[in-house]
Design an enzyme around this catalytic site. Structure first.
Site, PDB file in Angstrom:
ATOM      1  N   ASP A 152       5.825  -3.829   6.283  1.00 57.52           N
ATOM      2  CA  ASP A 152       4.579  -4.024   7.010  1.00 57.52           C
ATOM      3  C   ASP A 152       4.762  -4.786   8.316  1.00 57.52           C
ATOM      4  OD1 ASP A 152       5.211  -6.519   6.135  1.00 57.52           O
ATOM      5  OD2 ASP A 152       3.582  -6.684   4.693  1.00 57.52           O
ATOM      6  N   GLY A 199       0.812  -1.216   0.000  1.00 57.75           N
ATOM      7  CA  GLY A 199       0.000   0.000   0.000  1.00 57.75           C
ATOM      8  C   GLY A 199       0.843   1.262   0.000  1.00 57.75           C
ATOM      9  N   CYS A 243      20.936   4.978  22.071  1.00 64.27           N
ATOM     10  CA  CYS A 243      20.330   4.206  20.970  1.00 64.27           C
ATOM     11  C   CYS A 243      21.245   3.031  20.608  1.00 64.27           C
ATOM     12  CB  CYS A 243      20.119   5.093  19.744  1.00 64.27           C
ATOM     13  SG  CYS A 243      19.529   4.178  18.298  1.00 64.27           S
ATOM     14  N   ARG A 270      -6.310  -1.194  -1.952  1.00 62.18           N
ATOM     15  CA  ARG A 270      -5.420  -0.069  -1.599  1.00 62.18           C
ATOM     16  C   ARG A 270      -4.112  -0.056  -2.389  1.00 62.18           C
ATOM     17  NH1 ARG A 270      -5.610  -4.251   1.224  1.00 62.18           N
ATOM     18  NH2 ARG A 270      -3.776  -5.278   2.001  1.00 62.18           N
ATOM     19  N   CYS A 322      -3.033  -6.345  10.285  1.00 63.06           N
ATOM     20  CA  CYS A 322      -4.061  -5.667   9.502  1.00 63.06           C
ATOM     21  C   CYS A 322      -5.146  -6.601   9.012  1.00 63.06           C
ATOM     22  CB  CYS A 322      -3.463  -4.884   8.355  1.00 63.06           C
ATOM     23  SG  CYS A 322      -3.046  -5.906   6.986  1.00 63.06           S
ATOM     24  N   CYS A 345      15.667   5.366  17.824  1.00 64.23           N
ATOM     25  CA  CYS A 345      15.628   6.425  18.840  1.00 64.23           C
ATOM     26  C   CYS A 345      14.168   6.727  19.198  1.00 64.23           C
ATOM     27  CB  CYS A 345      16.266   7.712  18.326  1.00 64.23           C
ATOM     28  SG  CYS A 345      18.021   7.619  17.969  1.00 64.23           S
ATOM     29  N   LYS A 367       4.766  -8.845  -7.081  1.00 62.73           N
ATOM     30  CA  LYS A 367       4.480  -7.414  -6.934  1.00 62.73           C
ATOM     31  C   LYS A 367       5.601  -6.558  -7.510  1.00 62.73           C
ATOM     32  CE  LYS A 367       1.451  -7.610  -2.926  1.00 62.73           C
ATOM     33  NZ  LYS A 367       1.287  -7.242  -1.512  1.00 62.73           N
ATOM     34  N   CYS A 382      22.512   3.997  16.699  1.00 59.96           N
ATOM     35  CA  CYS A 382      23.153   5.276  16.346  1.00 59.96           C
ATOM     36  C   CYS A 382      23.629   6.039  17.575  1.00 59.96           C
ATOM     37  CB  CYS A 382      22.218   6.139  15.487  1.00 59.96           C
ATOM     38  SG  CYS A 382      20.929   7.003  16.408  1.00 59.96           S
TER      39      CYS A 382
END
Lengths: 272, 79
Positions: free
Chosen positions: A130, A42, A245, A74, A188, A174, A86, A248
């Site tokens: 996703d 989507g 973090c 969608r 979903c 972060c 896809k 990073c």
């Protein structure tokens, strides 16, 4: 011929060349740019469509899924392509929309094994994935390879987007230190998704890509932009870089991409 | 030396798009002479040039069918 543009290119891109901030210089930057879209679902559908329309010169598309009829509510670029990969379906769409765009397809799962190798060829990465393990994998690969990335996510009627710029401001980890516990956020298939939502969030991501390449405007760096389609409202949360973090921060625990940090959890699979 | 751009036969908005692309190739302060065959396009192009910060040095009809704009490029950096 004007500059290095063909007459067709002048007509195709005229409405954005006219923009004072873009011009022929900006259009050349777009045509020379290489953008990687992870996921042709989507979010990826709308990002791919508008990046191709704008004349991004090279689009990498990673997806190992096949088009299903339930996607078409969608995922608007896959019409007529049920059963096709896809990535291939997206490539067909781009070719019919704009032959200026070179498409590189990866009909494989984006994983710890191929992440660094795929990402390193691109100027900007769009996270249209996703599931949580892939969001973190994309983030870590982008931090380690020093690639800017637009992250997006959607569920039901809500979504968000943020942009991470290497060594400037917060990364995805972060902002979201850990994934939510399995089962807390429904996938979903259970929760559903309002079909226009990935179009809106995916286009915000495409806008970020174009602005970054053109060097114009304000990016969503250090900003989490949230959208609710039912209320039809946006709100923004400020985000800061975390010294602790894991990828990073000042003493990072993750210094290379290893599969153990991105364990699949099938309950989070979603096929958005 | 004055550059010339013959846009006779071209229509809006490509008249301005082509003008803008040619100006990008010139140095700041350089002049460009543009020929058009439509009075509305002549008005549109000169207005757009002014709004982007360039200077119109001359604008006139050369005949009943041909108009000429002379513009001086001013460097603008919005990027």
């Amino acid at each position: 011929m004007s500059g290095s543009f063909t007459d067709e290119q002048i007509r195709r891109y005229s409405r954005q060349i006219i923009l004072p901030e873009v011009g022929g210089k900006g259009q050349k930057k777009l045509l020379a740019s290489k953008v990687l879209v992870l996921g042709a679902g989507g979010l990826g559908s709308s990002a791919i469509a508008y990046l191709a329309a704008a004349g991004v010169g090279t689009l990498g598309i990673v997806d190992d899924d096949l088009v299903e009829v339930s996607n078409l509510q969608r995922q608007i670029i896959h019409g007529g392509n049920i059963g096709l990969f896809k990535a291939k379906s997206a490539e067909n769409f781009v070719r019919s929309l704009n032959s200026d765009v070179d498409v590189v397809t990866y009909q494989e799962r984006f994983s710890a094994k191929n992440a660094g190798k795929i990402i390193q060829d691109y100027d900007f990465v769009v996270d249209g994935s996703d599931n949580y393990p892939t969001h973190y994998l994309i983030n870590d690969a982008c931090v380690l390879e020093k690639k800017p990335c637009s992250h997006g996510s959607i569920l039901r009627y809500e979504g968000y987007a943020t942009t991470t710029i290497p060594q400037k401001g917060p990364c995805y980890r972060c902002i979201f230190k850990k994934p939510p516990p399995p089962g807390l956020i429904p996938n979903c298939q259970e929760a559903g998704v309002f079909g226009v939502l990935p179009g809106i969030i995916g286009n915000i991501q495409a806008s970020e890509v174009l602005k970054y390449i053109l060097g114009i405007g304000e990016l969503l760096a250090g900003r989490l932009l949230c959208f609710n389609a039912l209320d039809m409202s946006f709100f923004e949360a400020a985000a800061e870089k975390r010294m602790d973090c894991a990828v990073c921060g000042d003493w990072p625990l993750i210094t290379k991409i290893e599969q153990k940090n991105y364990r699949e959890n099938n309950s989070e699979e979603c096929g958005l | 030396m004055t550059e010339e751009l013959d846009l006779r036969g071209e229509v809006c908005p490509y008249t301005f798009v082509k003008t803008k692309l040619r100006l990008e190739e010139l140095d700041s302060g350089q002049d460009l002479t543009i020929l058009l065959d439509d009075s509305a396009a002549t008005a549109n192009v000169s207005r757009s040039l002014r709004s982007e910060g360039h200077e119109i040095l001359d604008l006139k009809a050369l005949s009943g069918e041909v108009w000429q704009i002379v513009v001086k490029k001013n460097e603008i950096d919005l990027q």
